[in-house]
Write a protein that holds these residues in place. Structure first.
Motif, mmCIF file in Angstrom:
data_model
loop_
_atom_site.group_PDB
_atom_site.id
_atom_site.type_symbol
_atom_site.label_atom_id
_atom_site.label_comp_id
_atom_site.label_asym_id
_atom_site.label_seq_id
_atom_site.Cartn_x
_atom_site.Cartn_y
_atom_site.Cartn_z
ATOM 1 N N SER A 181 0.825 -1.211 0.000
ATOM 2 C CA SER A 181 0.000 0.000 0.000
ATOM 3 C C SER A 181 0.859 1.260 0.000
ATOM 4 O O SER A 181 0.574 2.227 -0.716
ATOM 5 N N MET A 182 1.933 1.257 0.812
ATOM 6 C CA MET A 182 2.823 2.417 0.853
ATOM 7 C C MET A 182 3.535 2.607 -0.485
ATOM 8 O O MET A 182 3.751 3.731 -0.940
ATOM 9 N N MET A 183 3.906 1.504 -1.125
ATOM 10 C CA MET A 183 4.555 1.583 -2.439
ATOM 11 C C MET A 183 3.619 2.213 -3.472
ATOM 12 O O MET A 183 4.054 3.009 -4.314
ATOM 13 N N VAL A 184 2.338 1.857 -3.411
ATOM 14 C CA VAL A 184 1.349 2.425 -4.334
ATOM 15 C C VAL A 184 1.205 3.932 -4.091
ATOM 16 O O VAL A 184 1.215 4.732 -5.037
ATOM 17 N N LEU A 185 1.085 4.324 -2.831
ATOM 18 C CA LEU A 185 0.937 5.744 -2.488
ATOM 19 C C LEU A 185 2.119 6.571 -2.992
ATOM 20 O O LEU A 185 1.945 7.630 -3.600
ATOM 21 N N VAL A 186 3.335 6.071 -2.745
ATOM 22 C CA VAL A 186 4.536 6.814 -3.132
ATOM 23 C C VAL A 186 4.711 6.801 -4.649
ATOM 24 O O VAL A 186 5.134 7.800 -5.250
ATOM 25 N N SER A 187 4.373 5.692 -5.290
ATOM 26 C CA SER A 187 4.504 5.580 -6.745
ATOM 27 C C SER A 187 3.672 6.638 -7.456
ATOM 28 O O SER A 187 4.126 7.266 -8.424
ATOM 29 N N ILE A 188 2.459 6.851 -6.969
ATOM 30 C CA ILE A 188 1.581 7.861 -7.588
ATOM 31 C C ILE A 188 2.077 9.270 -7.256
ATOM 32 O O ILE A 188 2.161 10.139 -8.127
ATOM 33 N N THR A 189 2.449 9.482 -5.989
ATOM 34 C CA THR A 189 2.861 10.818 -5.550
ATOM 35 C C THR A 189 4.116 11.290 -6.280
ATOM 36 O O THR A 189 4.224 12.467 -6.641
ATOM 37 N N LYS A 190 5.060 10.396 -6.514
ATOM 38 C CA LYS A 190 6.316 10.831 -7.132
ATOM 39 C C LYS A 190 6.115 11.262 -8.595
ATOM 40 O O LYS A 190 6.928 12.006 -9.142
ATOM 41 N N THR A 193 -2.533 -1.489 8.717
ATOM 42 C CA THR A 193 -2.695 -2.060 7.373
ATOM 43 C C THR A 193 -3.965 -1.554 6.728
ATOM 44 O O THR A 193 -3.979 -1.194 5.538
ATOM 45 N N THR A 194 -5.056 -1.507 7.490
ATOM 46 C CA THR A 194 -6.329 -1.005 6.962
ATOM 47 C C THR A 194 -6.216 0.455 6.550
ATOM 48 O O THR A 194 -6.719 0.854 5.495
ATOM 49 N N VAL A 195 -5.535 1.255 7.378
ATOM 50 C CA VAL A 195 -5.330 2.675 7.054
ATOM 51 C C VAL A 195 -4.568 2.804 5.742
ATOM 52 O O VAL A 195 -4.947 3.577 4.853
ATOM 53 N N ALA A 196 -3.474 2.041 5.596
ATOM 54 C CA ALA A 196 -2.641 2.120 4.396
ATOM 55 C C ALA A 196 -3.406 1.661 3.153
ATOM 56 O O ALA A 196 -3.322 2.294 2.090
ATOM 57 N N VAL A 197 -4.148 0.567 3.283
ATOM 58 C CA VAL A 197 -4.927 0.056 2.142
ATOM 59 C C VAL A 197 -5.993 1.063 1.726
ATOM 60 O O VAL A 197 -6.181 1.325 0.528
ATOM 61 N N CYS A 198 -6.670 1.656 2.695
ATOM 62 C CA CYS A 198 -7.706 2.662 2.380
ATOM 63 C C CYS A 198 -7.089 3.856 1.648
ATOM 64 O O CYS A 198 -7.655 4.363 0.669
ATOM 65 N N GLY A 199 -5.906 4.296 2.121
ATOM 66 C CA GLY A 199 -5.225 5.411 1.473
ATOM 67 C C GLY A 199 -4.839 5.081 0.039
ATOM 68 O O GLY A 199 -5.046 5.887 -0.876
ATOM 69 N N ALA A 200 -4.285 3.880 -0.172
ATOM 70 C CA ALA A 200 -3.858 3.464 -1.511
ATOM 71 C C ALA A 200 -5.049 3.344 -2.461
ATOM 72 O O ALA A 200 -5.010 3.823 -3.603
ATOM 73 N N LEU A 201 -6.133 2.724 -1.995
ATOM 74 C CA LEU A 201 -7.325 2.563 -2.828
ATOM 75 C C LEU A 201 -7.964 3.907 -3.175
ATOM 76 O O LEU A 201 -8.377 4.141 -4.315
ATOM 77 N N LEU A 202 -8.029 4.792 -2.180
ATOM 78 C CA LEU A 202 -8.618 6.109 -2.411
ATOM 79 C C LEU A 202 -7.824 6.875 -3.461
ATOM 80 O O LEU A 202 -8.405 7.468 -4.390
ATOM 81 N N LEU A 203 -6.486 6.846 -3.354
ATOM 82 C CA LEU A 203 -5.663 7.575 -4.318
ATOM 83 C C LEU A 203 -5.743 6.951 -5.712
ATOM 84 O O LEU A 203 -5.755 7.666 -6.722
ATOM 85 N N LEU A 204 -5.815 5.640 -5.773
ATOM 86 C CA LEU A 204 -5.980 4.962 -7.073
ATOM 87 C C LEU A 204 -7.294 5.373 -7.732
ATOM 88 O O LEU A 204 -7.347 5.626 -8.941
ATOM 89 N N LEU A 205 -8.359 5.450 -6.941
ATOM 90 C CA LEU A 205 -9.667 5.842 -7.483
ATOM 91 C C LEU A 205 -9.675 7.303 -7.942
ATOM 92 O O LEU A 205 -10.194 7.629 -9.005
ATOM 93 N N LEU A 206 -9.064 8.175 -7.139
ATOM 94 C CA LEU A 206 -9.063 9.600 -7.455
ATOM 95 C C LEU A 206 -8.231 9.927 -8.690
ATOM 96 O O LEU A 206 -8.548 10.847 -9.447
ATOM 97 N N THR A 207 -7.138 9.171 -8.881
ATOM 98 C CA THR A 207 -6.197 9.496 -9.968
ATOM 99 C C THR A 207 -6.333 8.571 -11.175
ATOM 100 O O THR A 207 -5.472 8.568 -12.056
ATOM 101 N N ASP A 208 -7.383 7.796 -11.210
ATOM 102 C CA ASP A 208 -7.530 6.786 -12.271
ATOM 103 C C ASP A 208 -7.503 7.392 -13.678
ATOM 104 O O ASP A 208 -7.003 6.777 -14.619
ATOM 105 N N LYS A 209 -7.994 8.615 -13.829
ATOM 106 C CA LYS A 209 -8.034 9.239 -15.152
ATOM 107 C C LYS A 209 -6.657 9.740 -15.600
ATOM 108 O O LYS A 209 -6.389 9.878 -16.787
ATOM 109 N N GLU A 210 -5.776 10.040 -14.626
ATOM 110 C CA GLU A 210 -4.445 10.573 -14.954
ATOM 111 C C GLU A 210 -3.386 9.490 -15.047
ATOM 112 O O GLU A 210 -2.432 9.616 -15.823
ATOM 113 N N VAL A 211 -3.512 8.466 -14.242
ATOM 114 C CA VAL A 211 -2.527 7.382 -14.269
ATOM 115 C C VAL A 211 -3.248 6.050 -14.098
ATOM 116 O O VAL A 211 -4.012 5.861 -13.155
#
Length: 433
Positions: free
Chosen positions: A61-70, A249-267
């Motif tokens: 989950s942290m890898m997903v968050l950082v991958s999008i942010t960078k 783990t739940t916090v991290a997964v929720c963060g990763a899923l939320l960011l994936l949903l929000l940025t789906d059109k850009e990445v």
């Protein structure tokens, strides 16, 4: 027979991991599968008992968050802006590099931090015609020291935090933060003193740095603001998880899923998943399987009994032995497999009458994370920095690094010994009188 076979598979796998001649994830998984094939344990045991899916999911989950942010360029923006703030002055730049690396390692994780900052650092030192070794050394030391302060900062801490429910994100900061701040400050001062004569500013090259526009690196799309917001909310969730009763783990997964949903059109999600460090995740799975084999045949129990015999079941002695053994071993081998092997050993101490295991957990975290500064193979961040430096034609000598790293580790362990003794062991001794 099974015990002998498990030991052989573990030792040989460990040897190959240390030698770094083959992909370490492949080695660890092969070792785990050899234990499966030899009948030491079954598939169900591996998947339900030994592999810690909480740790794997948190890392993913942290890898997903950082991958999008960078992808937004925010990390490059921060690095260049800070370099301009000190006007390219070598020693202030060293301090900025140290602080950024330590803070980044505490909030993101040290491997991710060095992957983001080292390429920028190599560009800046080349631009300013500064020696690169002092800065690379600072990045490695500060990444491992800063990562010690939080639950998500260094893989060993993630593993300990997942294994012990009551050790929260806040617990790590309040228990390890003070000693980390002291060691970080002292190490940074020592690095400035050691390299002060070689860090000389050349004014003619500063103009290029000052002419750079940091904002050009920012991609000012909705993804920039979404990434910063979700990453900040996730870190806040880590801080508050003990109060809201939601695990990390739940916090991290929720963060990763939320960011994936929000940025789906850009990445696209597929591209994000391609950038996940799958090698690291599979390495963890293999390690859990290897250590599970030792646990299944009773080796972990024997190690616990041996340490209890050595320290005579005395909590202060056991705590300091764990601190120094983990610190020195982590300087020789990667700290991840060492911690994977030590967690069940410490958990076994409870069956021998040790009720308060917290001093042992803090000793393991301090020893494993800080000991990683001893050699180039002591921690994953070290290996990553060495690889990036070699690719840029700035190879780091193993022996040269060790000449600086081992004194830092010995100093860190001495300071940690005093800290653990006076903060945890003296109150324990007083309460037992």
């Amino acid at each position: 027979m099974e015990t002998t076979l498990a030991i052989i598979v573990f030792v040989v796998s460990y040897g190959f991991i240390m030698a770094e001649k083959m992909n370490r994830a492949l080695v660890a998984l092969t070792g785990g599968f050899l234990m499966l094939l030899s009948g030491i344990y079954q598939w169900e045991d591996a998947f339900t008992e030994f592999i810690d899916w909480g740790t794997i999911t948190l890392l993913f989950s942290m890898m997903v968050l950082v991958s999008i942010t960078k992808k937004t360029g925010v990390f490059e923006y921060i690095a260049i802006l800070m370099a301009q703030k000190v006007r390219g002055a070598p020693i202030p730049l060293l301090v900025v590099v140290g602080i950024l690396t330590a803070v980044g390692s505490a909030l993101l994780d040290n491997v991710t931090t060095v992957l983001l900052f080292v390429p920028i650092l190599l560009t800046l030192t080349s631009l300013l015609k500064l020696p690169v070794f002092p800065y690379l050394l600072t990045v490695i030391f500060c990444a491992n020291i800063g990562g010690t302060a939080t639950l998500i900062g260094d893989p060993p801490n993630i593993m300990i935090g997942q294994a012990v429910e009551h050790l929260t994100f806040v617990s790590f900061i309040t228990n390890l933060g003070p000693i980390v701040l002291l060691i970080f400050s002292t190490t940074l001062i020592a690095l400035i003193f050691l390299f002060r004569k070689s860090l000389i500013q050349q004014p003619e090259y500063v103009h290029e740095l000052m002419d750079m526009d940091p904002s050009q690196y920012l991609k000012k799309t909705p993804m920039l603001y979404q990434s910063i917001a979700v990453l900040s909310m996730t870190i806040l969730g880590f801080l508050l998880h003990a109060f809201v009763h939601v695990d990390l783990t739940t916090v991290a997964v929720c963060g990763a899923l939320l960011l994936l949903l929000l940025t789906d059109k850009e990445v696209e999600a597929e591209k994000v998943f391609q950038e996940v460090e799958w090698i690291t995740l599979f390495f963890f799975m293999g390690l859990f399987m290897l250590v599970g084999g030792l646990e299944k045949v009773g080796i972990i129990d024997e190690l616990a009994r041996g340490m209890i015999w050595l320290t005579e079941g005395d909590l202060p002695k056991t705590s300091l032995v764990i601190l120094w053994v983990s610190g020195l071993f982590s300087g020789i081998v990667d700290n991840i497999p060492f911690v994977a092997a030590m967690i069940p050993v410490i958990e076994e101490f409870r069956s021998y009458g040790m009720v308060n295991l917290d001093p042992l957990w803090w000793s393991l975290a301090l020893g494993a994370c800080l000991g990683g500064n001893g050699t180039l193979i002591g921690a994953s961040a070290n290996v990553v920095v060495a690889g990036l430096a070699a690719s840029a034609k700035h190879p780091i000598s193993f022996v040269k690094f060790m000449l600086y790293g081992m004194p830092v580790v010995l100093f860190s362990l001495l300071v940690s010994t005093l800290y653990v003794y006076f903060r945890y062991l003296v109150p324990f001794l007083q309460s037992s009188l």
